[in-house]
Design an enzyme around this catalytic site. Structure first.
Site, PDB file in Angstrom:
ATOM      1  N   ASP A   6       4.736  -6.218   9.190  1.00  0.00           N
ATOM      2  CA  ASP A   6       5.631  -5.583  10.404  1.00  0.00           C
ATOM      3  C   ASP A   6       5.878  -6.527  11.741  1.00  0.00           C
ATOM      4  OD1 ASP A   6       6.881  -3.529   8.876  1.00  0.00           O
ATOM      5  OD2 ASP A   6       5.695  -2.013   9.925  1.00  0.00           O
ATOM      6  N   ARG A  64       0.739  -1.162   0.020  1.00  0.00           N
ATOM      7  CA  ARG A  64       0.202  -0.106  -0.074  1.00  0.00           C
ATOM      8  C   ARG A  64       0.945   1.188   0.156  1.00  0.00           C
ATOM      9  NH1 ARG A  64      -4.935   0.259   3.991  1.00  0.00           N
ATOM     10  NH2 ARG A  64      -3.303   0.873   5.380  1.00  0.00           N
ATOM     11  N   ASP A 124       0.098  -3.491  11.980  1.00  0.00           N
ATOM     12  CA  ASP A 124       0.474  -3.532  10.634  1.00  0.00           C
ATOM     13  C   ASP A 124       0.915  -5.110  10.726  1.00  0.00           C
ATOM     14  OD1 ASP A 124       2.501  -3.994   8.393  1.00  0.00           O
ATOM     15  OD2 ASP A 124       2.393  -1.934   8.234  1.00  0.00           O
ATOM     16  N   THR A 152      -0.942   7.432  -0.720  1.00  0.00           N
ATOM     17  CA  THR A 152      -2.382   7.453  -1.201  1.00  0.00           C
ATOM     18  C   THR A 152      -3.302   6.263  -0.767  1.00  0.00           C
ATOM     19  OG1 THR A 152      -1.527   5.761  -3.143  1.00  0.00           O
ATOM     20  CG2 THR A 152      -1.571   8.042  -3.581  1.00  0.00           C
TER      21      THR A 152
HETATM   22  C1  PRP Z   1      -1.094  -4.890   4.224  1.00  0.00           C
HETATM   23  C2  PRP Z   1      -2.020  -6.530   4.246  1.00  0.00           C
HETATM   24  C3  PRP Z   1      -2.762  -6.216   3.151  1.00  0.00           C
HETATM   25  C4  PRP Z   1      -2.993  -4.785   2.928  1.00  0.00           C
HETATM   26  C5  PRP Z   1      -4.457  -4.656   3.548  1.00  0.00           C
HETATM   27  O1  PRP Z   1      -0.160  -5.022   3.588  1.00  0.00           O
HETATM   28  O2  PRP Z   1      -1.173  -7.496   4.391  1.00  0.00           O
HETATM   29  O3  PRP Z   1      -1.960  -6.730   2.073  1.00  0.00           O
HETATM   30  O4  PRP Z   1      -2.118  -3.994   3.811  1.00  0.00           O
HETATM   31  O5  PRP Z   1      -4.821  -3.172   3.134  1.00  0.00           O
HETATM   32  P1  PRP Z   1      -5.866  -2.792   2.111  1.00  0.00           P
HETATM   33  O6  PRP Z   1      -6.879  -3.693   2.292  1.00  0.00           O
HETATM   34  O7  PRP Z   1      -6.266  -1.209   2.532  1.00  0.00           O
HETATM   35  O8  PRP Z   1      -5.136  -2.729   0.706  1.00  0.00           O
HETATM   36  P2  PRP Z   1       1.029  -3.841   3.250  1.00  0.00           P
HETATM   37  O9  PRP Z   1       0.543  -3.007   2.063  1.00  0.00           O
HETATM   38  O10 PRP Z   1       1.284  -3.168   4.447  1.00  0.00           O
HETATM   39  O11 PRP Z   1       2.275  -4.721   2.513  1.00  0.00           O
HETATM   40  P3  PRP Z   1       3.203  -5.548   3.637  1.00  0.00           P
HETATM   41  O12 PRP Z   1       2.298  -6.788   3.918  1.00  0.00           O
HETATM   42  O13 PRP Z   1       4.482  -5.847   2.788  1.00  0.00           O
HETATM   43  O14 PRP Z   1       3.472  -5.091   5.027  1.00  0.00           O
HETATM   44  N1  URA Z   2      -2.534  -3.562   6.655  1.00  0.00           N
HETATM   45  C1  URA Z   2      -2.314  -3.937   7.827  1.00  0.00           C
HETATM   46  O1  URA Z   2      -1.233  -4.601   7.907  1.00  0.00           O
HETATM   47  N2  URA Z   2      -2.979  -3.567   8.940  1.00  0.00           N
HETATM   48  C2  URA Z   2      -4.236  -2.799   8.886  1.00  0.00           C
HETATM   49  O2  URA Z   2      -4.994  -2.541   9.750  1.00  0.00           O
HETATM   50  C3  URA Z   2      -4.483  -2.286   7.504  1.00  0.00           C
HETATM   51  C4  URA Z   2      -3.836  -2.593   6.603  1.00  0.00           C
END
Ligand code: PRP
Ligand code: URA
Length: 209
Positions: free
Chosen positions: A203, A104, A200, A108
């Site tokens: 993380d 994400r 998150d 944005t």
């Molecule tokens: C997180 C999570 C989803 C997304 C959800 O990933 O694992 O993929 O956010 O958010 P959304 O429904 O608003 O799209 P992130 O983009 O933080 O990436 P990561 O798993 O690499 O930390």
């Molecule tokens: N991605 C995450 O990992 N946690 C949230 O709450 C939203 C998006």
């Protein structure tokens, strides 16, 4: 309209409560996510078709049931979806695993693709897309878009924690995709994080913050 199945099994709910707590460290978070994924996979596979085959036990010949129909593919959305793959493979060790890399954009909040590698045998696989978090739904919708563009038709989404906005987004964009989820939380905050959520997921899973 796609169906939403909330997996309210006590073991899933108990383990999710442990994961949500901010003092749950990386090792426990990882293990709990894997355990919950296996328990959820048990529910997701409940409707798999069966066929009868002829077998021979040490006592006699008889008919007995085996899973028939298409094979499964598991597609984690990177990174956090990786934590849900082991649980699936414990139950379905022959499943193939595809990967979709999305993050994400911090400004944005829209998903940005950086990787996509899926099993090639499109006609033979039902795909399960896995990601712990369904927040705005942007990542799941985009992942399913990519998968459909490559010809896959039978797709299921399995998430751990979602919220009404994310579920609605997936249902609107992909009304043919059923959603399995352990909890539907209240809302998103101003940073598009799920409230109360678990923070998150990527993380916490990989210890990067
Ligand atoms: C997180 C999570 C989803 C997304 C959800 O990933 O694992 O993929 O956010 O958010 P959304 O429904 O608003 O799209 P992130 O983009 O933080 O990436 P990561 O798993 O690499 O930390
Ligand atoms: N991605 C995450 O990992 N946690 C949230 O709450 C939203 C998006």
């Amino acid at each position: 309209m796609s169906k939403v199945f909330v997996i309210d099994h006590p073991l899933v709910q108990h383990k999710l409560t442990l994961m949500r707590q901010k003092d749950c460290g990386t090792k426990d978070f990882r293990q709990l996510l894997s355990e919950i994924s296996m328990l959820m996979a048990y529910e997701v596979t409940r409707e798999l078709p069966l066929e009868e085959i002829e077998i021979e036990t040490p006592i006699t010949k008889c008919k007995s049931k085996i899973i028939s129909g298409k094979k499964l593919g598991i597609v984690p959305i990177l990174r956090a979806g990786l934590g849900m793959v082991d649980g699936w493979l414990a139950l379905v060790p022959t499943a193939k695993v595809g990967h979709i890399g999305l993050y994400r954009d911090p400004e944005t909040h829209l998903p940005v693709e950086y990787y996509c590698k899926l099993p090639m045998d499109v006609a033979e696989r039902d795909l399960i897309v896995v990601d712990p978090m369904l927040a705005t739904g942007g990542s799941s919708v985009a992942a399913i878009d990519f998968i459909k563009k490559r010809g896959y038709k039978s797709i299921t989404l399995m998430c751990l924690v979602g919220c009404p906005e994310g579920i609605q987004a997936v249902q609107q964009a992909h009304p043919d995709v059923n959603i399995y989820i352990a909890a539907i939380d209240e809302k998103l905050n101003e940073n598009k994080y799920i409230v109360p959520g678990l923070g998150d997921a990527g993380d916490r899973l990989f210890g990067t913050k």
